[in-house]
Design an enzyme around this catalytic site. Structure first.
Site, PDB file in Angstrom:
ATOM      1  N   PHE A  17      -4.188  -0.441  -1.872  1.00 32.34           N
ATOM      2  CA  PHE A  17      -3.011  -0.966  -1.173  1.00 32.34           C
ATOM      3  C   PHE A  17      -2.551   0.040  -0.132  1.00 32.34           C
ATOM      4  O   PHE A  17      -2.388   1.226  -0.432  1.00 32.34           O
ATOM      5  CB  PHE A  17      -1.874  -1.239  -2.171  1.00 32.34           C
ATOM      6  CG  PHE A  17      -0.589  -1.672  -1.496  1.00 32.34           C
ATOM      7  CD1 PHE A  17      -0.513  -2.873  -0.805  1.00 32.34           C
ATOM      8  CD2 PHE A  17       0.551  -0.869  -1.536  1.00 32.34           C
ATOM      9  CE1 PHE A  17       0.658  -3.270  -0.166  1.00 32.34           C
ATOM     10  CE2 PHE A  17       1.734  -1.254  -0.915  1.00 32.34           C
ATOM     11  CZ  PHE A  17       1.776  -2.462  -0.224  1.00 32.34           C
ATOM     12  N   GLY A  18      -2.336  -0.430   1.086  1.00 27.23           N
ATOM     13  CA  GLY A  18      -1.820   0.420   2.156  1.00 27.23           C
ATOM     14  C   GLY A  18      -0.470  -0.088   2.626  1.00 27.23           C
ATOM     15  O   GLY A  18      -0.314  -1.292   2.878  1.00 27.23           O
ATOM     16  N   TYR A  19       0.473   0.812   2.768  1.00 30.69           N
ATOM     17  CA  TYR A  19       1.824   0.430   3.211  1.00 30.69           C
ATOM     18  C   TYR A  19       2.250   1.236   4.440  1.00 30.69           C
ATOM     19  O   TYR A  19       3.353   1.070   4.941  1.00 30.69           O
ATOM     20  CB  TYR A  19       2.840   0.675   2.076  1.00 30.69           C
ATOM     21  CG  TYR A  19       2.841   2.114   1.615  1.00 30.69           C
ATOM     22  CD1 TYR A  19       1.946   2.547   0.634  1.00 30.69           C
ATOM     23  CD2 TYR A  19       3.691   3.048   2.193  1.00 30.69           C
ATOM     24  CE1 TYR A  19       1.908   3.877   0.256  1.00 30.69           C
ATOM     25  CE2 TYR A  19       3.650   4.375   1.809  1.00 30.69           C
ATOM     26  CZ  TYR A  19       2.757   4.783   0.842  1.00 30.69           C
ATOM     27  OH  TYR A  19       2.724   6.113   0.474  1.00 30.69           O
ATOM     28  N   GLY A  20       1.392   2.143   4.894  1.00 33.70           N
ATOM     29  CA  GLY A  20       1.681   2.970   6.069  1.00 33.70           C
ATOM     30  C   GLY A  20       0.555   2.803   7.068  1.00 33.70           C
ATOM     31  O   GLY A  20       0.169   1.679   7.408  1.00 33.70           O
ATOM     32  N   SER A  21      -0.022   3.928   7.473  1.00 33.80           N
ATOM     33  CA  SER A  21      -1.064   3.853   8.510  1.00 33.80           C
ATOM     34  C   SER A  21      -2.283   3.064   8.055  1.00 33.80           C
ATOM     35  O   SER A  21      -3.039   2.551   8.886  1.00 33.80           O
ATOM     36  CB  SER A  21      -1.486   5.252   8.935  1.00 33.80           C
ATOM     37  OG  SER A  21      -2.155   5.906   7.879  1.00 33.80           O
ATOM     38  N   GLU A 111      -5.438  11.539   2.858  1.00 35.63           N
ATOM     39  CA  GLU A 111      -4.098  11.528   2.258  1.00 35.63           C
ATOM     40  C   GLU A 111      -3.804  12.838   1.527  1.00 35.63           C
ATOM     41  O   GLU A 111      -2.996  12.858   0.588  1.00 35.63           O
ATOM     42  CB  GLU A 111      -3.981  10.340   1.281  1.00 35.63           C
ATOM     43  CG  GLU A 111      -4.314   8.986   1.885  1.00 35.63           C
ATOM     44  CD  GLU A 111      -3.293   8.499   2.914  1.00 35.63           C
ATOM     45  OE1 GLU A 111      -2.125   8.916   2.832  1.00 35.63           O
ATOM     46  OE2 GLU A 111      -3.670   7.733   3.812  1.00 35.63           O
TER      47      GLU A 111
HETATM   48  C1  SIN Z   1      -0.640   4.326   3.253  1.00 36.69           C
HETATM   49  O1  SIN Z   1      -0.854   3.959   4.420  1.00 36.69           O
HETATM   50  O2  SIN Z   1      -0.713   3.511   2.328  1.00 36.69           O
HETATM   51  C2  SIN Z   1      -0.326   5.750   2.903  1.00 36.69           C
HETATM   52  C3  SIN Z   1       0.636   6.398   3.817  1.00 36.69           C
HETATM   53  C4  SIN Z   1       0.085   6.711   5.177  1.00 36.69           C
HETATM   54  O3  SIN Z   1      -1.045   7.236   5.266  1.00 36.69           O
HETATM   55  O4  SIN Z   1       0.735   6.402   6.173  1.00 36.69           O
END
Ligand code: SIN
Length: 256
Positions: A17-21, A111
């Site tokens: 699951f990704g919530y940022g980049s 990360e």
């Molecule tokens: C993500 O995207 O899920 C992790 C946070 C990031 O790398 O911005």
């Protein structure tokens, strides 16, 4: 940062699951990308970034997830306290089974700056939002997914900040992966593109504040709408990458 002992799986599958980049800069070697949400968290720009959107001497700010239980004990001065319906929107990627170890290694490096591995149920969006795959994921229900989180005990965790000061900090920060404000605006845009409800007020409010700062600082008749337009023109379109050798921006194996 270490890889988890347990697989993020449903029927032996590995989901991230990704919530940022990760929303707009996908991992390599996935064969499904599904918009949806997780619950029990609040997304905040409370994680310092020394390796992507800042430097060790001038860290930028990137997002992390705060557990709602912990968040409710804090004095958060953000004007948009919790996500609508307690949903934190993002995307889940299904990784091709033969490439899972390779992708985990890639992610552990990407990360590395304070994020650790956690597992959470991911809820695929309804078919209304995914006309390309009608019905399919909805029938499956929640999927166990791996997620990288910068928890409050990591060295890069910043905690609650005044929204205007945070916006000014993001405006002036830059790192090997680019301007911090491009990360913020990229996140705002990719969330808006997921579905009509997937926007995040914390992100939107910060993005708007940074646009106002940019219009002021870059003066000379730069209107807010120009900043918005330039940002759209420079939009990096989402595309699938087939190989970890295919790198973007200035990153090597550590894309944010
Ligand atoms: C993500 O995207 O899920 C992790 C946070 C990031 O790398 O911005």
């Amino acid at each position: 940062m270490t890889s988890g002992e347990t697989e993020a799986s449903k029927d032996g599958e590995f989901w991230l699951f990704g919530y940022g980049s990760l929303i707009w800069k996908p991992p390599p070697h996935f064969d499904r990308r599904i918009p949806g949400w997780v619950t029990g968290y609040v997304r905040r720009f409370w994680q310092a970034s020394q390796d992507h959107r800042g430097t060790p001497t001038a860290p930028g700010r990137v997002v992390t997830l705060i557990s709602e239980d912990y968040w409710s004990t804090l004095r958060d001065r953000d004007p948009h306290p919790s996500p609508p319906d307690n949903k934190v929107w993002g995307v889940a990627y299904r990784i091709i089974p033969s490439r899972v170890d390779e992708v985990k290694t890639y992610l552990d490096i990407r990360e590395i700056n304070g994020y650790t591995i956690h597992y959470t149920p991911f809820h695929p969006a309804s078919e209304l939002h995914r006309p390309d795959h009608p019905g399919e994921e909805e029938e499956r229900g929640p999927i166990r997914a791996l997620v990288y989180i910068g928890t409050p005990d990591n060295d890069q965790f910043v905690g609650p900040q005044d929204p205007q000061e945070l916006a000014a900090h993001i405006y002036r920060s830059e790192g090997p992966s680019g301007l911090n404000r491009d990360y913020l605006w990229g996140l705002e845009r990719s969330l808006e593109e997921l579905c009509p409800e997937s926007g995040d007020e914390h992100v939107r409010d910060l993005a708007e504040r940074v646009r106002r700062i940019a219009a002021r600082e870059e003066g000379g008749g730069v209107e807010e709408r120009d900043v918005r337009r330039e940002e759209h023109e420079g939009h990096h379109e989402f595309r699938r990458r087939e190989s970890v050798d295919e790198v973007e921006e200035t990153e090597k194996m550590g894309e944010d």
